[in-house]
Enzyme design. Structure first.
Site, PDB file in Angstrom:
ATOM      1  N   GLN A  27      88.352 137.539 124.575  1.00 46.74           N
ATOM      2  CA  GLN A  27      88.207 138.071 123.210  1.00 46.74           C
ATOM      3  C   GLN A  27      87.181 137.301 122.390  1.00 46.74           C
ATOM      4  O   GLN A  27      86.948 137.647 121.241  1.00 46.74           O
ATOM      5  CB  GLN A  27      89.551 138.061 122.477  1.00 46.74           C
ATOM      6  CG  GLN A  27      90.555 139.057 122.986  1.00 46.74           C
ATOM      7  CD  GLN A  27      90.157 140.518 122.765  1.00 46.74           C
ATOM      8  OE1 GLN A  27      89.216 140.831 122.057  1.00 46.74           O
ATOM      9  NE2 GLN A  27      90.891 141.409 123.405  1.00 46.74           N
ATOM     10  N   HIS A  35      83.752 144.927 128.767  1.00 46.14           N
ATOM     11  CA  HIS A  35      84.079 146.028 127.846  1.00 46.14           C
ATOM     12  C   HIS A  35      84.538 145.552 126.470  1.00 46.14           C
ATOM     13  O   HIS A  35      84.767 146.374 125.577  1.00 46.14           O
ATOM     14  CB  HIS A  35      85.103 146.981 128.471  1.00 46.14           C
ATOM     15  CG  HIS A  35      86.501 146.461 128.588  1.00 46.14           C
ATOM     16  ND1 HIS A  35      87.514 146.903 127.775  1.00 46.14           N
ATOM     17  CD2 HIS A  35      87.066 145.570 129.434  1.00 46.14           C
ATOM     18  CE1 HIS A  35      88.639 146.306 128.128  1.00 46.14           C
ATOM     19  NE2 HIS A  35      88.400 145.500 129.124  1.00 46.14           N
ATOM     20  N   CYS A  95      97.601 146.068 126.836  1.00 48.42           N
ATOM     21  CA  CYS A  95      98.309 145.888 128.108  1.00 48.42           C
ATOM     22  C   CYS A  95      99.818 145.837 127.939  1.00 48.42           C
ATOM     23  O   CYS A  95     100.548 145.842 128.916  1.00 48.42           O
ATOM     24  CB  CYS A  95      97.831 144.622 128.807  1.00 48.42           C
ATOM     25  SG  CYS A  95      96.087 144.699 129.130  1.00 48.42           S
TER      26      CYS A  95
END
Ligand code: PLP
Length: 408
Positions: free
Chosen positions: A180, A202, A326
């Site tokens: 992140q 991504h 997730c």
């Protein structure tokens, strides 16, 4: 038709047009296998190495060879942790935190079941680690310390440089999950002194299905994927060529525009938080007092359910999330907020807004306009929410009366 406002960039980001254009030839003309001897294939290998250099540059690796391409952040985390444990099989202790992403958390829980001893470092109410606890946890049996750069749910940034000093002083390898952080804030492995570091394409406007693991030169590391000789025998399997090229381009763009983007995104995020503090008194920002990622805001709404807020936001075309993508689908409150000992009335009502360089001030204004309506609607439906509003307005009436009395 409501606009689509995408404030879920910690889940994934949009591929930038320049990234897509850079990838395109590798689906059509340049389809050779980079491991082939013929020049049609080997030219592709050279392009992969150029992308490797772009990624190395983004994270400040001294040598591009230290970058291994993977299929995602989860693979990078698994490869780092398993690769280090296998290379130090005599050691059976791992140190990590209670607030890791499931890619590390789930693996360490699995390893615990397999007989490893895991120390789960706690965080305080602001989501920060206690470095003394870390220092005390390290023993001669510690094979690896694995800590995230910043938290994907709250954006709280850990003092990685300081952690690295403590861990290095004891000669223990240090892995950082920077999925992140990379592309959002400066991440420089040479300055940080980390041994392994995971990133994922991504999360910074590259494609899905590609990531990278930095492994410092000289660190003994056993490959997780075994097979062919790709990635200098450290990650077998034919490369996701187009993905790697896209990640390289995204890394180049992030490096070029990063500091300027971060400043603008931080201003938008702060604007969102400031306006909500005015319009929704029953909300607060988790981890606000800490250094945070500039794009992330984890806002808790008292007595409400984060998922109900998301459903109503969705009706206005606004995309956000309750936490990690997730863990979506789990009815359990966030493990990160539980580790921060967030009080029960705030625990279920957290919503994560995560912005990117593609967001605008107009979008922030739209969210600031719709969110109070949603909160009010849900408070009207929830007896506790209604009660808390009534208590607040009574308290305000009291304050106003006191004020009149004092003046009189
Ligand atoms: N680590 C962190 C901190 C993340 O936020 C994520 C994804 O959200 C991952 C690892 C997993 O990355 P990927 O989705 O590329 O597998």
């Amino acid at each position: 038709m409501t606009p689509e406002i995408y404030f879920d960039n910690n889940a994934t980001t949009r591929v930038l047009p320049e990234v897509f254009e850079a990838m395109r030839p590798f689906f059509t003309d340049l389809y050779g296998n980079p491991s082939s001897i013929h020049s049609f294939g080997s030219q592709v290998g050279q392009k992969i190495d150029a992308a490797r250099a772009q990624v190395a540059e983004l994270i400040g690796a001294a040598d591009p060879v230290e970058v291994i391409f993977t299929s995602c952040g989860t693979e990078g985390d698994n490869a780092a942790i398993r690769g280090m444990l296998e290379a130090r099989s005599e050691r059976r202790h791992i140190v990590t935190t209670q607030v890791e992403h499931p890619a590390v958390l789930g693996l360490c829980q699995h390893l615990e079941k397999k007989g490893y001893r895991v120390t789960w470092l706690k965080v305080d109410h602001d989501g920060m680690l206690d470095l003394e606890e870390l220092d005390e946890a390290l023993t001669d049996d510690t094979a690896l310390v694995t800590v995230m750069y910043d938290n994907n749910e709250t954006g709280v940034i850990f003092p990685i440089h300081r952690i690295g000093e403590i861990v290095r002083a004891k000669g223990i390898p240090f892995h950082v999950d920077a999925v992140q952080a990379a592309g959002k804030i400066p991440v420089q492995v040479s300055d940080l002194g980390v041994d392994l570091l995971t990133i994922s394409g991504h999360k910074f406007h590259g494609p899905k299905g590609v990531g990278a693991l930095y492994v410092r030169r000289g660190i003994s590391f056993s490959p997780f994927m075994i097979g062919g000789h790709q990635e200098r025998n450290r990650r077998a399997g034919t490369e996701n060529v187009a993905g790697i090229i896209g990640m390289g381009k995204a890394a180049e763009l992030a490096q070029k525009h990063g500091p300027e983007d971060a400043q603008r995104i931080r201003a938008l995020r702060d604007q969102l938080e400031a306006a909500l503090a005015q319009s929704c008194p029953d909300c607060r920002v988790n981890g606000q007092s800490q250094d945070r990622l500039p794009n992330t805001s984890n806002i808790a709404f008292r007595y409400l359910e984060g998922e109900s807020i998301l459903v109503l936001l969705d009706q206005y075309g606004i995309c956000a999330s309750t936490g990690s993508a997730c863990t979506a689908g789990s009815s359990e409150p966030s493990h990160v907020l539980r580790a921060m000992e967030v009080a029960p009335e705030w625990l279920q009502g957290a919503v994560r807004f995560s912005l990117s360089r593609l967001n605008t001030e107009q979008e922030v204004r739209y969210v600031n306009e719709k969110l109070p309506l949603i909160v009010q609607r849900l408070q009207d439906l929830s007896s506790l929410g209604k009660l808390s509003r009534e208590q607040r307005s009574q308290a305000n009436r009291g304050k106003a009366l006191n004020g009149i009395g004092a003046r009189g």
